[in-house]
Design an enzyme around this catalytic site. Structure first.
Site, PDB file in Angstrom:
ATOM      1  N   CYS A 116      50.117  34.636  46.879  1.00  0.00           N
ATOM      2  CA  CYS A 116      48.952  35.315  47.700  1.00  0.00           C
ATOM      3  C   CYS A 116      48.647  34.288  48.890  1.00  0.00           C
ATOM      4  O   CYS A 116      48.396  34.647  49.876  1.00  0.00           O
ATOM      5  CB  CYS A 116      47.691  35.701  47.073  1.00  0.00           C
ATOM      6  SG  CYS A 116      47.965  36.720  45.791  1.00  0.00           S
ATOM      7  N   HIS A 256      41.554  36.746  51.761  1.00  0.00           N
ATOM      8  CA  HIS A 256      42.572  37.581  50.922  1.00  0.00           C
ATOM      9  C   HIS A 256      41.902  38.624  50.176  1.00  0.00           C
ATOM     10  O   HIS A 256      40.865  38.270  49.531  1.00  0.00           O
ATOM     11  CB  HIS A 256      43.246  36.412  49.776  1.00  0.00           C
ATOM     12  CG  HIS A 256      44.263  36.737  48.690  1.00  0.00           C
ATOM     13  ND1 HIS A 256      45.210  37.830  49.405  1.00  0.00           N
ATOM     14  CD2 HIS A 256      44.306  37.017  47.530  1.00  0.00           C
ATOM     15  CE1 HIS A 256      45.752  38.248  47.912  1.00  0.00           C
ATOM     16  NE2 HIS A 256      45.251  37.614  47.075  1.00  0.00           N
ATOM     17  N   ASN A 286      45.503  44.133  45.911  1.00  0.00           N
ATOM     18  CA  ASN A 286      46.227  42.959  45.858  1.00  0.00           C
ATOM     19  C   ASN A 286      47.476  42.771  46.264  1.00  0.00           C
ATOM     20  O   ASN A 286      48.365  43.144  45.498  1.00  0.00           O
ATOM     21  CB  ASN A 286      45.564  42.082  44.925  1.00  0.00           C
ATOM     22  CG  ASN A 286      46.223  40.603  45.129  1.00  0.00           C
ATOM     23  OD1 ASN A 286      47.012  40.298  45.920  1.00  0.00           O
ATOM     24  ND2 ASN A 286      45.755  39.722  44.309  1.00  0.00           N
TER      25      ASN A 286
HETATM   26  N1  COA Z   1      39.882  49.060  32.468  1.00  0.00           N
HETATM   27  C1  COA Z   1      39.011  49.039  31.470  1.00  0.00           C
HETATM   28  N2  COA Z   1      38.669  47.847  30.911  1.00  0.00           N
HETATM   29  C2  COA Z   1      39.529  46.670  30.825  1.00  0.00           C
HETATM   30  C3  COA Z   1      40.401  46.717  31.771  1.00  0.00           C
HETATM   31  C4  COA Z   1      40.844  48.057  32.760  1.00  0.00           C
HETATM   32  N3  COA Z   1      41.433  48.121  33.536  1.00  0.00           N
HETATM   33  N4  COA Z   1      41.055  45.373  32.001  1.00  0.00           N
HETATM   34  C5  COA Z   1      40.204  44.583  31.204  1.00  0.00           C
HETATM   35  N5  COA Z   1      39.178  45.653  30.460  1.00  0.00           N
HETATM   36  C6  COA Z   1      38.392  45.282  29.411  1.00  0.00           C
HETATM   37  C7  COA Z   1      38.735  43.806  28.694  1.00  0.00           C
HETATM   38  O1  COA Z   1      39.743  44.171  27.660  1.00  0.00           O
HETATM   39  C8  COA Z   1      37.600  43.523  27.983  1.00  0.00           C
HETATM   40  O2  COA Z   1      37.084  44.068  26.842  1.00  0.00           O
HETATM   41  P1  COA Z   1      36.554  43.388  25.690  1.00  0.00           P
HETATM   42  O3  COA Z   1      35.247  42.773  26.204  1.00  0.00           O
HETATM   43  O4  COA Z   1      36.532  44.654  24.728  1.00  0.00           O
HETATM   44  O5  COA Z   1      37.428  42.496  25.491  1.00  0.00           O
HETATM   45  C9  COA Z   1      36.595  43.866  29.183  1.00  0.00           C
HETATM   46  O6  COA Z   1      36.930  44.838  29.782  1.00  0.00           O
HETATM   47  C10 COA Z   1      36.066  42.709  30.037  1.00  0.00           C
HETATM   48  O7  COA Z   1      37.228  42.039  30.359  1.00  0.00           O
HETATM   49  P2  COA Z   1      37.170  40.956  31.425  1.00  0.00           P
HETATM   50  O8  COA Z   1      38.599  40.271  31.796  1.00  0.00           O
HETATM   51  O9  COA Z   1      36.002  39.920  30.988  1.00  0.00           O
HETATM   52  O10 COA Z   1      36.669  41.259  32.794  1.00  0.00           O
HETATM   53  P3  COA Z   1      36.344  40.858  34.108  1.00  0.00           P
HETATM   54  O11 COA Z   1      34.860  40.917  34.258  1.00  0.00           O
HETATM   55  O12 COA Z   1      36.668  39.164  34.207  1.00  0.00           O
HETATM   56  O13 COA Z   1      37.245  41.419  35.133  1.00  0.00           O
HETATM   57  C11 COA Z   1      39.078  41.034  36.316  1.00  0.00           C
HETATM   58  C12 COA Z   1      38.855  41.036  34.997  1.00  0.00           C
HETATM   59  C13 COA Z   1      40.561  40.990  36.194  1.00  0.00           C
HETATM   60  C14 COA Z   1      39.052  42.284  37.347  1.00  0.00           C
HETATM   61  C15 COA Z   1      38.453  39.616  36.966  1.00  0.00           C
HETATM   62  O14 COA Z   1      38.900  38.816  36.103  1.00  0.00           O
HETATM   63  C16 COA Z   1      39.344  39.277  38.130  1.00  0.00           C
HETATM   64  O15 COA Z   1      39.309  39.872  39.358  1.00  0.00           O
HETATM   65  N6  COA Z   1      40.123  37.993  38.301  1.00  0.00           N
HETATM   66  C17 COA Z   1      40.590  37.537  39.288  1.00  0.00           C
HETATM   67  C18 COA Z   1      41.968  38.313  39.368  1.00  0.00           C
HETATM   68  C19 COA Z   1      42.624  37.989  40.730  1.00  0.00           C
HETATM   69  O16 COA Z   1      42.189  38.519  41.608  1.00  0.00           O
HETATM   70  N7  COA Z   1      43.854  37.631  40.627  1.00  0.00           N
HETATM   71  C20 COA Z   1      44.807  37.484  41.850  1.00  0.00           C
HETATM   72  C21 COA Z   1      44.386  36.222  42.598  1.00  0.00           C
HETATM   73  S1  COA Z   1      45.528  35.954  43.849  1.00  0.00           S
END
Ligand code: COA
Length: 331
Positions: A116, A256, A286
């Site tokens: 990215c 980004h 993204n």
């Molecule tokens: N729909 C519904 N539930 C989902 C899901 C989806 N698409 N993806 C994950 N979940 C669930 C998980 O399984 C978890 O369930 P559990 O509590 O029963 O285990 C719950 O939602 C919470 O998941 P978690 O990973 O803690 O959520 P989060 O608040 O961290 O959000 C992201 C997840 C990926 C949105 C967040 O971590 C994020 O944006 N990270 C950065 C990612 C990114 O930008 N990467 C590229 C960088 S260049």
């Protein structure tokens, strides 16, 4: 390295595929909801390549858009740089496929792999090549076809990404210096929290890797989130400090576009007002190396800054890599 050769930015261009995939469409593919995706990421929809389209097709359309705006001949381009992690094929470079489509045979061509942050690594590379006097007119494209390297059964990742391309053209100048500041960073100690585990030399493609979808993007979302906020905040300030500028000098920030919550956390940490931060993550998700340049091209078209204003791009991605640049938009 500050000799007399300056860098002028001639134009920007962008292109996204027509096909829209909404959160409601994703509800039919994996167990998720529009509500979950919207509140956790700010994303409402993303673009996806058509069957038969590929990365270099997107790159070609964005490049032609920039070339037409710059009113230059394709033959006058002497370097093509493509930033991507979703190339047409592992070898040769997507830059060479783009060169063929453009018929820009007077250019050298190569890809940059910085995920990215790829477009920002490309800006710094273009600047260095022009300032060294080695090349005079450079086409830089940030492009991704991430829909082709996503595991569409993994709700942790498949909701986040989209396809698109953006381009910028630079040329040597005796009077202008539009790349005002650049700052880059990398930390290989975090290679395991955001990667594509198989398909390379360490884990070659096999029936097993394909079954386990190890040729697709894997991510530890929470870890990536935390480091993204830290490194983007650091880059935002550092690139200004390097040239003695402050927030007052910047007309628009283009972070980004990975997640609205990351963007808001970075802006809050830096004390930047919402009005100065450009956001289009709701439309595209993204697009990795394409995000900042597509956003810049759209902000330009929407009149979000005036001719001569300074715009700051900030990015973060797999590697981990990060960086920022301050550009004077004077075309
Ligand atoms: N729909 C519904 N539930 C989902 C899901 C989806 N698409 N993806 C994950 N979940 C669930 C998980 O399984 C978890 O369930 P559990 O509590 O029963 O285990 C719950 O939602 C919470 O998941 P978690 O990973 O803690 O959520 P989060 O608040 O961290 O959000 C992201 C997840 C990926 C949105 C967040 O971590 C994020 O944006 N990270 C950065 C990612 C990114 O930008 N990467 C590229 C960088 S260049």
């Amino acid at each position: 390295m500050d000799n007399k050769v300056g860098v002028k930015i001639l134009s920007t261009g962008s292109f996204v595929p027509r096909k829209v995939l909404t959160n409601f469409d994703l509800e039919k593919i994996v167990e998720t909801s529009d509500e979950w995706i919207s509140t956790r990421t700010g994303i409402k929809e993303r673009r996806v390549l058509d069957k038969g389209q590929t990365t270099s097709d997107l790159a070609y359309n964005a490049a032609m858009n920039a070339i037409e705006k710059a009113k230059i001949a394709v033959e006058s381009i002497d370097m093509i740089i493509v930033a991507t992690i979703s190339p047409d094929v592992p070898m040769p470079s997507t830059a060479c496929y783009l060169q063929k489509k453009l018929k820009a045979y007077g250019a050298v061509a190569f890809d940059i792999s910085a995920a990215c942050s790829g477009f920002l690594y490309g800006v710094a590379t273009a600047k260095a090549f022009i300032k060294s006097g080695m090349y005079k007119r450079i086409l830089l494209v940030g492009v991704e076809a991430l829909s082709r390297i996503i595991d569409w059964t993994d709700r942790n990742t498949c909701i986040l990404f989209g396809d698109g391309a953006g381009a910028m053209i630079f040329e040597a100048s005796d009077t202008e210096n539009d790349i005002v500041s650049t700052y880059l960073g990398a930390s290989g100690e975090h290679t395991d929290i955001l990667n594509i585990p198989a398909g390379g030399a360490s884990v070659p493609a096999s029936e097993e890797t394909i079954k386990k979808k190890l040729h697709c993007i894997k991510m530890v979302g929470k870890e990536v989130f935390k480091i993204a906020v830290l490194k983007m905040s650091l880059s935002l300030n550092k690139v200004q400090e390097l040239v003695g500028l402050t927030d007052r000098d910047i007309s628009l920030y283009i972070p980004h576009q990975a997640n609205l919550r990351i963007i808001e956390a970075v802006a809050k940490k830096a004390g930047i007002t919402k009005e100065k931060v450009y956001v289009n993550v709701h439309k595209y998700g993204n697009m990795s190396a394409a995000t900042t340049i597509v956003a810049l091209d759209e902000a330009y078209q929407e009149g979000r800054f005036k001719k001569g204003d300074l715009v700051e791009l900030i990015a973060f991605g797999a590697g981990l890599t990060w960086g920022a640049c301050i550009l004077r938009i004077n075309f």
